[in-house]
Design a protein around this motif. Structure first.
Motif, PDB file in Angstrom:
ATOM      1  N   GLU D  74      36.661   0.890  60.003  1.00 26.87           N
ATOM      2  CA  GLU D  74      37.496   0.375  59.187  1.00 26.87           C
ATOM      3  C   GLU D  74      36.399  -0.768  58.519  1.00 26.87           C
ATOM      4  O   GLU D  74      36.326  -1.299  57.292  1.00 26.87           O
ATOM      5  CB  GLU D  74      38.761  -0.084  59.345  1.00 26.87           C
ATOM      6  N   THR D  75      36.327  -1.665  59.707  1.00 25.62           N
ATOM      7  CA  THR D  75      35.417  -3.003  58.928  1.00 25.62           C
ATOM      8  C   THR D  75      34.408  -2.784  58.296  1.00 25.62           C
ATOM      9  O   THR D  75      34.114  -3.181  57.276  1.00 25.62           O
ATOM     10  CB  THR D  75      35.161  -3.997  60.438  1.00 25.62           C
ATOM     11  N   LYS D  78      35.156  -1.540  54.867  1.00 27.68           N
ATOM     12  CA  LYS D  78      35.751  -2.404  54.093  1.00 27.68           C
ATOM     13  C   LYS D  78      34.681  -3.391  53.329  1.00 27.68           C
ATOM     14  O   LYS D  78      34.609  -3.621  52.262  1.00 27.68           O
ATOM     15  CB  LYS D  78      36.732  -3.468  54.945  1.00 27.68           C
ATOM     16  N   ALA D  79      33.721  -3.670  54.335  1.00 24.00           N
ATOM     17  CA  ALA D  79      32.524  -4.448  53.744  1.00 24.00           C
ATOM     18  C   ALA D  79      31.573  -3.816  52.813  1.00 24.00           C
ATOM     19  O   ALA D  79      31.356  -4.258  51.549  1.00 24.00           O
ATOM     20  CB  ALA D  79      31.638  -4.763  54.933  1.00 24.00           C
ATOM     21  N   ALA D  82      33.766  -3.671  49.515  1.00 25.94           N
ATOM     22  CA  ALA D  82      33.834  -4.785  48.890  1.00 25.94           C
ATOM     23  C   ALA D  82      32.464  -5.122  48.288  1.00 25.94           C
ATOM     24  O   ALA D  82      32.407  -5.926  47.086  1.00 25.94           O
ATOM     25  CB  ALA D  82      34.018  -5.965  49.733  1.00 25.94           C
ATOM     26  N   ASP D 315      30.345  -9.566  58.862  1.00 26.84           N
ATOM     27  CA  ASP D 315      31.409  -8.604  58.715  1.00 26.84           C
ATOM     28  C   ASP D 315      32.748  -8.777  59.267  1.00 26.84           C
ATOM     29  O   ASP D 315      33.916  -8.944  58.768  1.00 26.84           O
ATOM     30  CB  ASP D 315      31.166  -7.150  58.806  1.00 26.84           C
ATOM     31  N   LYS D 318      34.390 -11.848  58.230  1.00 26.41           N
ATOM     32  CA  LYS D 318      35.157 -11.737  56.961  1.00 26.41           C
ATOM     33  C   LYS D 318      36.029 -10.755  57.061  1.00 26.41           C
ATOM     34  O   LYS D 318      37.401 -10.991  56.266  1.00 26.41           O
ATOM     35  CB  LYS D 318      33.980 -11.360  55.845  1.00 26.41           C
ATOM     36  N   TYR D 319      36.108  -9.633  57.672  1.00 23.05           N
ATOM     37  CA  TYR D 319      37.119  -8.694  57.474  1.00 23.05           C
ATOM     38  C   TYR D 319      37.900  -8.227  58.724  1.00 23.05           C
ATOM     39  O   TYR D 319      38.959  -7.643  58.794  1.00 23.05           O
ATOM     40  CB  TYR D 319      36.397  -7.185  57.139  1.00 23.05           C
TER      41      TYR D 319
END
Lengths: 288, 407, 264, 421, 310
Positions: D74-75, D78-79, D82, D315, D318-319
């Motif tokens: 997921e992480t 997400k990165a 984004a 990452d 951030k996420y």
């Protein structure tokens, strides 16, 4: 159906001429050191209504359990219809022609009355799982024919209205009657009745007695009756065998048995046993 | 009832009844209406359901066949068994042997690539034969002893399945082909008579009739000679024997029929999943089946179907259409929350209705019956009303699997 | 001491086994309960001892008072603590336990160790044969010894009222008489007895008072001696001299409703 | 009766016809469009690609493995999303809970297989084995978090890393060739399943390749309450090195039992046999396990000399700011990188259909993972499906973030290099 | 020979743990006729609680053990009191299902509370220590397992034999109605038997965790192996549970010790069990032993035959 039961007329004429339908010879049964039956011998003639009486624990039910091959006797043998019963297993006694009613009910509480009778006819049906499951041809015909037969029996015993109710919900008296109907549905040569009127009211007992007599006279089925109710036994039995502590203490016609001092003693104890004459009604007088 | 005895039945009665002597599965018009409504509902489902829903329904129907099988053995014939998973496994491997892909490498497990209509019945028959082989030993035992021995069968079975690699593919399992309409396997989009059918719909068309036939077959057995014998053996062995029921034959019959249905179910399961893993046929699966017959209703065809729905479909429904937020509750993942809900549901349901769904339905029906009985004032009292309570002990006791549990 | 007041008992909430039964057991008395199978005698004992519940039965009307206090509704353990013990039909010994252990189970509910010791001595005095067989496993005793042990076990809680269900069942006549004598002894030593018996003769000899139950109702009650002399009791319970009833069976042979048996 | 059967038959056939007719309006196929070729799970209008994730989100495996690993995937995406997605395509994940059960995995697969382009994850050997045939018939690529070598042969499975079998071989290469301990006495304790079998296969190959003196290969079962019988065999044979193809639970019991029996060989753990919980402070086996080795590969958490790890840490910050150092998170993140590479290649081929994705996968060479793992290679023959053949032997060291310290450096042993699939 | 004794000793220790689990089953079965499928998870919970008590809550071991026993007993008693009590007279199968429901709930709760893969076991002695006697290495763990199991069995024996409560439990197990008639509180007896079973399960859980050097969610599967033990011994026999447990433990360990080394010579071939029957044959050996015993004695070594009356 290919029943071979003799007609009433035949039985009446042949009662004394024929070999006994059931012969019990020197039967002894023990469990865990207790002797339930000790050297019991008797013979039942075809068409006869034979009664076995005795106090509680006298071994009456044990006797039935030996005949229907639930118990293995320690000694002695049972000859039924010329065949040594020792060779049969429990379920084979039914096919041999012995049906039995149960003293205690409640073994089959969920079975409906009609199904119970059909279960009674188990040995007379043939279809197995495959035929039954497909419900084709022979299985269907056989079911139909046997249902019809069972419904006739239910009609005769006044059970038609309850045919679809489970046994467990019926009043006691009706359960007893359904049990008899089930045994009868097998169309046995020998019917063992284990306390058929125990716990019944007088009226119900009379009805049951009437049915038993009908079975004897109209169907010619030989019956052995184990019962507490002396009045009923003395009223309807042809011959009576009295057991006490596993031993035979008397055998013969009802009137003779009633007069037997050993019987009076076993049943009444000594004090009251002497009393009847004071009341003015001697046993012999009430015999038919 | 004495009046009844003395009355000679009118001449017409017996013959009229004789014509009315079959117990009809669809005997009443109400039942027929219910059946038709059910079929319409099924048809509507068939038309509008998506793959998710077909997935749940199809798998549940496959399991339901084995639930029926277990109900034959444990519910009707009263023989406690945890061995159903073993016989499902046997069915599955028979199916993969006959219907699996022919091996392309020497290490690949055997497969003859035969069509559906051969491997499916064969799976049932092989499982049944094995049941016939094992039965005489297992059925000497009673109650929990039989239950635990059947558990041993499952444990030993998994060991065998893991090691008979030539057939089972060993630990990694093996593939299986789905049934095919013509040349196209039915797990692909397919055209049948010009109508496009999804994989879910095609499987449904295969599985639903088999389940219906199995249910009809079991219902038929139970209303004829063999089924009556099963139930008599369950209720009272000695009593049944005295009435002429061969205990061995009856138990074996139930065991074999049960194994047959389990085999069919296992084969369908294998082809539906297109893969068979030896660990599938373990105790967890058997216990799920026991749960299904208890929750659905012992000794009932409808109960088997309802039980399969409760045990196999409901958890999926809970997962897919969960009321629990996807993030879970109090740090517990939603899947675990659903497991807890499901466990609690079982407990609460059984506390409330120990006889399962069928008990619930029966209870409702009796309530209605008693109310109509009360309304029919002055009418002839039936024995049920006069005597004992039809909804009482007898109904509850039906689910008693004697088993020496009354120690 | 015990007053059963107009109770109605039903099984599974439907089957009525007792309807409006009232009986009394005076202090230290022996009261006999007679009646046919299924008349409700055992149910009455269960109602008193609190054993209805495990048979899924309940008192739906009426009450039972013991020393003026209501005991209907109490559980079996509480009833035993109040001083009422039932000796079940068929002895129901703990067959795998020894004689001594069986007796000790009888005292589990009692809290007074000294009283238990006294009760034990009393049982041993009453049944000397048990003393000899103290270490034997109960299942191996003879029928008579088992019945003695069952009664002895009941006495271990030093009850003020003993409920005996068919103590003579299946016993030899001399043993029946001995049980009868023992009941008299128990009663003489101050414990009241409510006795259910099929052997009417023994029961009426041991009891001072008696009731006759028929299909869930008391139809007759009075001093035992009167009952023993009562013609209907004699006839009904001895089965031999019932002209009317026997006649009714006897006539069945000739006069019963005609029925055509058309089984083929 | 005849009428009844007939009625039933009529009803059944009526139902069948009715069903088939109604079915006509039910079926629908996803429409495509645009210049790029698309398939299920690809929406060209919104430029969205949907990936399926089959992973244990509940049950015993969820918290230690399933959840952190899924978090890693997921992480990563997400990165990616984004930062503008993969060439402008956004990635959407559909997660299904498998509870680590093969049955649930099959159900979950069937539920989502029509809405996803490929599976971005199938966690664990048993669930993956259960769905691999279904996936093959759907031409569905599956990125699997398993290193079972038997799965490497599967056409549509993507393995990320060196299979277990080769791990064993590399471990013994280290002993024989790097440490120079020729023909040592060795043994294997393995659990009786697919994973254990893979270890055993590698062990047998290693015994043959390196001339090891094998003292025994002992299996154990999940119901065993003690490992004495297995360990005593090793002790009796005098094995100097004992390889464990186990799970952490058994690892602890085996090493402790050995010590209690006065037997402390050099234990070598297959990568899944180790978990940081084994060397947690309270663990009585921590000092014993700390003397063992584990064979695995990849960058250590926090090793910012590897650009992939630096990116990962960024990452995470951030996420997934709550994420603790975790090997499974890293593995999921790395897997996602491979998936991203496949999708990017497929987009550049203008074919996002299932077969397009598959072709992209088969042509992937030298997938650079920024040092999280050595570069991976894919191809079309079974031997080429093994993405890498190199490993690192680590010493267990509780003072490090992921509790391991590099011993051997990354290398490919001779047996692993020659091993045929 | 040292190898044999080594493994035999391990078999006895493993057998002790099986015996503890089997005892729990038997005690509940005897008093209330219920097969408790949740026994394995009670053991699991007990093991987690002991571990958490020491390493998470930093308690003294014995205090932790006491609290663990208290909690598992409380859960068992509450379950008996509020769920099972309402099921008296209900179908045995439904009751069994209830215990399976409890099993599911306990396992899920344990996983939720302790999500990690493995937790450290706690013990008042070193679980990794041992000493050598004539070539056989004896572990402290085995010694304590055997001693404590022995003491527990002796205590249980004495309890059943000599105390009022023990007598009450034996009586209630033999005949519930007769027990009620003499004033025994049968409900309390059932509650008590659940309490004892839960306490034994906790102790068993502690030893199991000590032997495996870790607490993990899989500990409950030991109940599966206890089944052959109780059936082997006879389901209603306390002595049978202990003997059955020991036999199963020894058989299992001996099989595990020899299955892939000892050669079997048959039909001119030499092979090991593993060659012919696959690895981990020891996992099914207990079931085979059980089957063989049941073929000879259908009610187990110490079980009693039930008589069906007509």
């Amino acid at each position: 159906m290919s029943d071979t039961t003799t007609t009433p007329a035949q039985t009446r004429t042949q009662t004394n001429a024929q070999a006994p339908l059931l012969a019990v010879e020197g039967l002894t049964v023990r469990f865990a050191g207790v002797t339930a039956l000790s050297d019991v011998s008797f013979a039942v003639q075809p068409g006869e209504l034979f009664a076995v009486i005795g106090p509680n624990g006298a071994g009456k039910t044990s006797l039935f359990n030996v005949i229907s091959r639930v118990y293995q006797p320690a000694a002695g043998r049972v000859i039924f219809d010329g065949q040594d019963m020792a060779r049969l297993r429990t379920h084979q006694t039914a096919r041999a022609g012995i049906a039995r009613t149960f003293q205690n009910l409640g073994q089959f509480p969920f079975t409906t009355v009609l199904d119970y009778l059909l279960l009674g006819r188990h040995t007379r049906l043939r279809s197995g799982i495959l035929l039954g499951g497909l419900y084709l041809g022979p299985a269907r015909d056989e079911e139909r024919a046997n249902r019809a037969e069972c419904l006739r029996i239910l009609d005769l015993l006044g059970l038609a209205r309850v045919r679809d109710l489970p046994l467990g919900v019926l009043p006691y008296g009706l359960q007893k009657r359904a049990d008899l109907a089930r045994a009868l549905a097998m169309r046995p040569k020998l019917l063992l009745l284990d306390e058929p009127v125990a716990g019944m009211s007088l009226e119900e007992s009379r009805d049951m007695a009437a049915v038993i007599l009908d079975i004897k006279e109209q169907l010619g089925v030989t019956q052995i009756l184990v019962e507490h109710d002396m009045a009923m036994v003395m009223g309807i039995a042809d011959r009576v065998l009295v057991l006490d502590f596993g031993r035979v203490i008397a055998e013969g016609a009802p009137a003779a048995v009633q007069a037997n001092p050993d019987v009076i003693k076993a049943y009444l104890g000594e004090e009251l046993g002497e009393a009847p004459s004071a009341d003015g009604a001697s046993p012999a007088e009430t015999a038919p | 009832m004495s009046a009844d005895v003395s009355a000679t039945p009118p001449a017409g009665v017996a013959s009229r009844r004789a014509a009315d002597v079959t117990t009809r599965l669809l005997g009443t018009s109400r039942r027929r209406v219910v059946l038709i409504l059910a079929l319409v509902a099924v048809a509507i489902f068939f038309s509008v359901a998506n793959d998710d829903q077909f997935q749940i329904v199809n798998v549940t129907m496959i399991y339901a066949i084995a639930v029926l099988g277990l109900n034959v053995l444990s519910g009707y014939a009263g023989q406690i068994s945890l061995g159903i998973a073993f016989f499902m496994g046997i069915g599955a491997y028979t199916a993969t042997w006959l219907g699996g892909t022919p091996p392309t490498s020497p290490r690949a497990p055997v497969g003859l690539g035969l069509p559906f209509w051969i491997w499916l019945p064969a799976a049932g028959i092989v499982a049944a034969l094995l049941g016939a082989l094992i039965g005489p030993t297992a059925l000497r035992l009673k109650g929990f002893y039989l239950g635990i021995v059947s558990l041993a069968l499952v444990v030993i079975g998994v060991q065998i399945f893991k090691n008979a690699a030539f057939l089972t593919g060993g630990n990694s399992g093996r593939g299986m082909l789905p049934p095919a309409f013509g040349d196209t396997p039915i797990n692909q989009q397919n055209d049948l008579f010009g109508i496009a059918l999804s994989a879910g719909q095609q499987f449904f068309l295969v599985i639903a009739p088999i389940l219906a036939l199995a249910a009809l077959f079991v219902a038929n057995v139970m209303r004829t000679r063999a089924g009556r014998a099963f139930q008599a053996v369950r209720d009272h062995e000695v009593g049944a024997a005295i009435m002429g029921v061969n205990l061995f034959e009856a138990k074996m019959g139930a065991f074999i029929l049960s194994s047959f249905l389990a085999g069919i179910s296992g084969a369908l399961f294998a082809s539906y999943n297109v893969h068979v893993d030896p660990n599938t046929w373990d105790l967890t699966l058997s216990i799920a089946f026991v749960a299904a017959i208890i929750i659905g209703g012992i000794a009932s065809v409808w109960g088997s179907l309802l039980g399969a729905i409760f045990v196999f479909a409901l958890p999926k429904v809970l997962d897919v259409y969960s009321l629990v937020p996807a993030t879970g509750i109090a740090g517990l993942p939603s899947g675990d929350v659903n497991t807890v809900i499901y466990g609690l549901l079982i407990i609460v349901f059984l506390l409330f209705e120990p006889a399962g769904f069928v008990g619930l339905i029966r209870r409702g029906r009796l309530l209605a019956l008693r109310m109509s009985e009360r309304n029919r004032k002055g009418g002839e009292p039936t024995p049920a009303a006069a005597g004992a309570d039809p909804g009482g002990d007898a109904e509850i006791e039906r689910t008693r699997l004697t088993a020496g549990s009354d120690a | 001491m015990l007053a059963v007041q107009d109770i109605e008992v039903s099984y599974h909430g439907v089957i009525t086994a007792l309807r409006g039964v009232s009986i009394e057991v005076p202090d230290g008395a022996t009261v006999a309960l007679l009646g046919a199978n299924g008349a409700g005698k055992t149910t009455l004992l269960r109602a008193v001892s609190g054993l209805l519940r495990i048979h899924d039965a309940a008192i739906v009307r009426g009450s039972i008072l013991f020393d003026g206090q209501r005991i209907s509704g109490l559980d079996a353990t509480a009833v035993v603590r109040r001083g009422i013990v039932q000796v079940l039909e068929g002895r129901r010994l703990f067959a795998e336990l020894t004689v001594d252990e069986n007796l000790r189970t009888g005292a589990i509910a009692a809290r007074d160790a000294a009283a238990t010791r006294r009760a034990y001595d009393r049982v041993m005095d009453l049944f000397p044969v048990l003393r000899e067989r103290r270490a034997s496993v109960a299942g191996y005793l003879s029928g008579g010894e088992q019945q003695m042990l069952a009664i002895g076990r009941g006495l271990m809680a030093s009850p003020r009222l003993l409920l005996l269900d068919e103590p003579s069942l299946g016993l030899a006549p001399f043993m029946v008489q001995q049980i009868g004598r023992i009941i008299s002894e128990i009663s003489a030593s101050g414990t009241a007895v409510l006795l259910v018996e099929q052997n009417a003769q023994m029961a009426l000899a041991a009891a001072s008072y008696g009731y006759v139950l028929e299909t869930g109702s008391v139809v007759l009650g009075g001093p035992a001696a009167d009952l023993a002399r009562d013609g209907s009791v004699r006839k009904f319970y001895l089965g031999l001299h019932q002209e009317k009833q026997l006649g009714s069976f006897a006539t069945l042979r000739t006069t019963r409703p005609e029925r055509r048996w058309t089984l083929e | 009766m005849a009428t009844r059967t007939a009625l039933t038959a009529r009803v059944i056939s009526a139902f069948a016809i009715l069903g088939v007719l109604l079915a006509g309006c039910a079926s629908n196929t996803g429409g495509g469009g645009g210049t790029i070729k698309t398939g299920p799970g690809v929406d060209a209008s919104t430029k969205t690609i949907t990936l399926g994730i089959l992973t244990p989100l509940s049950g015993p495996v969820a918290a230690p493995i399933g959840i952190p690993l899924t978090h890693g995937i997921e992480t990563y995406f997400k990165a990616v999303n984004a930062n503008g997605g993969i060439n402008g395509w956004q990635v959407k994940l559909v997660e299904k809970d498998t509870k680590y059960s093969p049955q649930d995995a099959v159900t979950a697969y069937n539920e989502i297989h029509n809405q996803v382009a490929m599976l971005g994850e199938s966690l664990g050997t048993p669930p993956t084995v259960a769905i691999k045939d279904l996936a093959a018939s759907d031409h569905m690529l599956v990125s699997a978090a398993t290193l079972a070598s038997s799965l490497a042969r599967e056409k549509y499975l993507i393995l990320v890393g060196t299979p277990y079998r080769l791990q064993v071989e590399n471990a013994f290469d280290y002993i024989v060739n790097k440490l120079g301990d020729k023909s040592p006495k060795t043994g294997l304790i393995y659990q009786n399943d697919e994973y254990g079998q893979d270890g055993q296969t590698g062990y047998k190959e290693a015994v043959a390749a390196y001339g090891l003196k094998d003292v025994g290969q002992a299996a154990f079962a999940a119901t065993d309450t003690t490992f004495t019988a297995q360990v005593a065999q090793m002790k009796a044979g005098g094995a100097k090195y004992v390889f464990l193809t186990t799970t952490p639970v058994a690892t602890a019991g085996i090493i402790a039992t050995g010590h209690a029996l006065g037997y402390d060989p050099q234990w070598i753990l297959q990568s899944p046999a180790f978990a940081t919980a084994l060397v947690a402070k309270q663990s009585p086996v921590a000092p014993l396990v700390s003397r063992a080795w584990v064979v695995s590969q990849g960058a250590s958490w926090g090793d910012t000399s590897k650009p992939g790890m630096a990116q990962l840490l960024q990452d995470v910050q951030k996420y997934a700011p709550d994420q603790q150092p975790d090997g499974f998170f890293e593995f999921g993140y790395t897997e996602a990188k491979v998936t991203q590479a496949i999708i990017a290649k497929a987009i550049s081929n203008n074919d996002l259909s299932r077969d397009g994705l598959f072709n992209a996968f088969e042509s992937l060479k030298n997938v650079d993972l920024g040092g999280l793992l050595p570069p991976l290679n894919y191809g079309s023959s079974p031997d080429e499906r093994v993405p890498s053949r190199d490993n690192t032997v680590y010493a267990i060291d509780p003072t490090q973030p992921t509790s391991v310290r590099d011993l051997s450096g990354d290398f490919t042993g001779s047996a692993a290099q020659a091993s045929k699939f | 020979m040292a190898f044999f004794f080594q493994i035999f000793l391990a078999g006895i220790a493993a057998g002790c743990i099986y015996a503890l689990v089997a005892l729990g089953f038997t005690i509940i079965f005897k008093s209330s006729g219920v097969i408790n499928f949740a026994q394995g998870e009670l053991l699991l919970l007990g093991a987690y609680l002991v571990s958490a008590g020491v390493s998470q809550w930093h308690l003294n071991f014995f205090l932790a053990l006491f609290i663990a026993i208290a909690i598992t007993v409380a859960i068992a008693v509450a379950f008996e009191r509020f769920a099972l009590r309402r099921m008296i007279g209900r179908p045995a199968f439904s009751v069994l299902m209830l215990t399976i429901g409890l099993d599911t709930l306990l396992l899920t709760a344990v996983i939720a509370i302790w999500p990690d893969v493995l937790y450290a076991p706690a013990a008042p002695y070193s679980t990794t220590a041992g000493f050598d006697v004539g070539g056989v290495h004896i572990t402290i763990n085995d010694i304590w397992t055997i001693i404590v199991t022995g003491i527990l069995c002796a205590a249980l024996y004495a309890f059943f034999r000599y105390t009022r409560y023990g007598l009450a439990m034996r009586a209630a197990a033999l005949d519930q109605e007769a027990a009620l008639a003499v004033g025994i509180n049968v409900g309390l007896v059932n509650t008590f038997s659940w309490a004892i079973a839960a306490a034994i399960a906790t102790i068993g859980g502690f030893f199991l965790a000590a032997h495996l050097s870790g607490v993990n969610p899989g500990l409950g599967v030991i109940a599966l192996v206890a089944f052959p033990a109780i059936i082997l011994g006879g389901i209603d026999s306390v002595l049978g549970a202990v003997v059955g447990g020991l036999i199963i433990g020894i058989v299992q360990q001996l099989t595990a010790g020899y299955e892939n080394t000892a050669l079997i010579h048959l039909f001119g071939q030499s092979f090991t069990l593993t060659d012919k029957l696959g690895p981990s044959f020891d996992a099914i050996a207990p079931y085979l032993v059980m089957l063989v015993v049941l073929l000879i004695r259908p009610y187990g070594l110490f079980g009693k035959r039930k008589v069906e009356r007509i």
